[in-house]
Design a protein around this motif. Structure first.
Motif, PDB file in Angstrom:
ATOM      1  N   ALA A 107      30.277  79.307  68.999  1.00  0.00           N
ATOM      2  CA  ALA A 107      31.199  80.452  69.467  1.00  0.00           C
ATOM      3  C   ALA A 107      32.422  79.532  70.213  1.00  0.00           C
ATOM      4  N   VAL A 108      33.256  79.144  69.599  1.00  0.00           N
ATOM      5  CA  VAL A 108      34.204  78.126  70.308  1.00  0.00           C
ATOM      6  C   VAL A 108      35.360  78.922  70.859  1.00  0.00           C
ATOM      7  N   LEU A 109      35.933  79.142  71.910  1.00  0.00           N
ATOM      8  CA  LEU A 109      36.937  79.890  72.161  1.00  0.00           C
ATOM      9  C   LEU A 109      38.747  78.545  72.812  1.00  0.00           C
ATOM     10  N   ALA A 121      36.415  70.511  63.616  1.00  0.00           N
ATOM     11  CA  ALA A 121      35.844  68.681  62.498  1.00  0.00           C
ATOM     12  C   ALA A 121      35.194  68.377  63.278  1.00  0.00           C
ATOM     13  N   LEU A 122      35.868  68.341  65.049  1.00  0.00           N
ATOM     14  CA  LEU A 122      34.511  67.477  65.520  1.00  0.00           C
ATOM     15  C   LEU A 122      33.103  67.948  66.063  1.00  0.00           C
ATOM     16  N   LEU A 123      32.780  69.124  65.647  1.00  0.00           N
ATOM     17  CA  LEU A 123      31.762  70.281  65.659  1.00  0.00           C
ATOM     18  C   LEU A 123      31.098  70.035  64.599  1.00  0.00           C
ATOM     19  N   ALA A 124      31.498  69.810  63.172  1.00  0.00           N
ATOM     20  CA  ALA A 124      31.274  69.433  61.898  1.00  0.00           C
ATOM     21  C   ALA A 124      30.991  67.853  62.145  1.00  0.00           C
ATOM     22  N   GLU A 125      31.565  66.933  62.367  1.00  0.00           N
ATOM     23  CA  GLU A 125      30.726  65.457  62.449  1.00  0.00           C
ATOM     24  C   GLU A 125      29.805  65.353  64.054  1.00  0.00           C
ATOM     25  N   GLU A 126      29.692  65.751  64.357  1.00  0.00           N
ATOM     26  CA  GLU A 126      28.739  65.942  65.305  1.00  0.00           C
ATOM     27  C   GLU A 126      27.629  66.359  64.887  1.00  0.00           C
ATOM     28  N   ALA A 127      27.750  67.217  64.041  1.00  0.00           N
ATOM     29  CA  ALA A 127      26.138  68.062  63.097  1.00  0.00           C
ATOM     30  C   ALA A 127      26.109  67.222  62.436  1.00  0.00           C
ATOM     31  N   GLY A 128      26.580  66.848  61.761  1.00  0.00           N
ATOM     32  CA  GLY A 128      26.291  66.135  60.761  1.00  0.00           C
ATOM     33  C   GLY A 128      25.925  64.798  61.201  1.00  0.00           C
ATOM     34  N   ARG A 129      26.713  64.022  62.838  1.00  0.00           N
ATOM     35  CA  ARG A 129      25.766  63.054  62.224  1.00  0.00           C
ATOM     36  C   ARG A 129      24.032  62.776  62.822  1.00  0.00           C
ATOM     37  N   ALA A 130      23.972  64.405  63.484  1.00  0.00           N
ATOM     38  CA  ALA A 130      22.734  64.787  64.269  1.00  0.00           C
ATOM     39  C   ALA A 130      21.850  65.597  62.953  1.00  0.00           C
ATOM     40  N   GLY A 131      22.176  65.517  61.778  1.00  0.00           N
ATOM     41  CA  GLY A 131      21.446  66.286  60.520  1.00  0.00           C
ATOM     42  C   GLY A 131      21.114  67.601  61.364  1.00  0.00           C
ATOM     43  N   ARG A 132      22.154  68.173  61.789  1.00  0.00           N
ATOM     44  CA  ARG A 132      21.620  69.413  62.709  1.00  0.00           C
ATOM     45  C   ARG A 132      22.419  70.480  61.879  1.00  0.00           C
ATOM     46  N   SER A 135      26.440  77.059  62.550  1.00  0.00           N
ATOM     47  CA  SER A 135      27.438  77.833  61.608  1.00  0.00           C
ATOM     48  C   SER A 135      28.378  78.622  63.101  1.00  0.00           C
ATOM     49  N   VAL A 136      29.544  78.195  62.688  1.00  0.00           N
ATOM     50  CA  VAL A 136      30.356  78.102  63.971  1.00  0.00           C
ATOM     51  C   VAL A 136      31.723  79.181  63.700  1.00  0.00           C
ATOM     52  N   ALA A 170      25.413  83.502  69.363  1.00  0.00           N
ATOM     53  CA  ALA A 170      26.277  82.208  69.438  1.00  0.00           C
ATOM     54  C   ALA A 170      24.539  81.767  70.573  1.00  0.00           C
ATOM     55  N   ASP A 171      24.207  80.922  70.544  1.00  0.00           N
ATOM     56  CA  ASP A 171      23.199  79.905  70.821  1.00  0.00           C
ATOM     57  C   ASP A 171      24.536  79.482  72.121  1.00  0.00           C
ATOM     58  N   ALA A 172      25.362  78.669  72.123  1.00  0.00           N
ATOM     59  CA  ALA A 172      26.537  77.729  72.998  1.00  0.00           C
ATOM     60  C   ALA A 172      27.734  78.553  72.527  1.00  0.00           C
ATOM     61  N   ILE A 173      28.557  78.309  73.903  1.00  0.00           N
ATOM     62  CA  ILE A 173      29.894  79.412  73.582  1.00  0.00           C
ATOM     63  C   ILE A 173      31.325  77.593  74.273  1.00  0.00           C
ATOM     64  N   VAL A 174      31.480  77.113  73.127  1.00  0.00           N
ATOM     65  CA  VAL A 174      32.672  75.911  73.471  1.00  0.00           C
ATOM     66  C   VAL A 174      33.953  76.522  74.450  1.00  0.00           C
TER      67      VAL A 174
END
Length: 209
Positions: A107-109, A121-132, A135-136, A170-174
């Motif tokens: 969850a992004v605030l 976009a950054l979260l998508a990039e990091e998720a792609g980099r990590a292969g994970r 859902s945001v 949510a598993d994490a709040i950004v």
């Protein structure tokens, strides 16, 4: 070891925050602060890319690695690194990587609309980099930014903390902006609430030593 790092801010409130982090966690590190509120004003009205020429002009000839503490212009500044000839790091990248590691539901605030797209976009990039796969969800905290602009820091942080405590599933709040970081001291949710200043400064200093 003494380390030189230039920090580019879009609000003067960030200067004491990062100086305090330096004193507490990185004694001896040398920080040089550049404050340019007009960069965020331009990015909010004309889009982040519109700030690129001014960012380039500010950082040209800096001669030191740069940490950009504004999430709205972070990606734009990062893209200028090859032409500037120095590393340019965005403060929210380590936070985004941590969020992806924490779990797939993020969850992004934010408190300004212009921060949402760069953060997603950054979260998508990091998720792609990590292969994970992730859902945001993303929300702007109502009325918070007007409190910040009025100098009501306590009210600003209270609204951010209340929004974080209201997040479910949510598993994490950004917390997308560095200005939101101290809201973590007010939250009561059991969900991890992640902010950018401490991990961002830590990563930047580690990268430039």
């Amino acid at each position: 070891m003494v380390t030189g790092l230039t920090l580019l801010h879009t609000s003067p409130v960030h200067v004491p925050v990062f100086d305090a982090l330096r004193d507490r966690e990185h004694p001896g590190a040398v920080l040089r602060h550049l404050v340019a509120p007009e960069l965020l004003d331009r990015a909010r009205t004309q889009g982040p890319a519109s700030a690129a020429p001014a960012v380039r002009a500010l950082l040209d000839g800096s001669g030191a690695p740069v940490l950009v503490t504004c999430s709205t212009i972070g990606a734009v500044a990062e893209s200028l690194a090859p032409g500037l000839g120095v590393p340019v790091l965005r403060v929210d990248r380590p936070m985004a990587a941590e969020a992806v590691r924490t779990g797939p539901r993020i969850a992004v605030l934010a408190t300004v609309e212009s921060t949402l797209h760069p953060t997603l976009a950054l979260l998508a990039e990091e998720a792609g980099r990590a292969g994970r796969p992730v859902s945001v969800s993303a929300d702007v905290v109502p009325d918070a930014w007007s409190r910040f602009e009025a100098g009501d820091t306590a009210g600003y942080l209270r609204l951010v903390a209340e929004a974080a405590d209201a997040v479910t599933d949510a598993d994490a709040i950004v917390l997308a902006q560095a200005s939101m970081a101290d809201a973590t001291l007010l939250t009561t949710t059991a969900t991890p609430v992640l902010s950018s200043p401490a991990p961002g400064l830590r990563a930047a200093l580690r990268a430039v030593v």
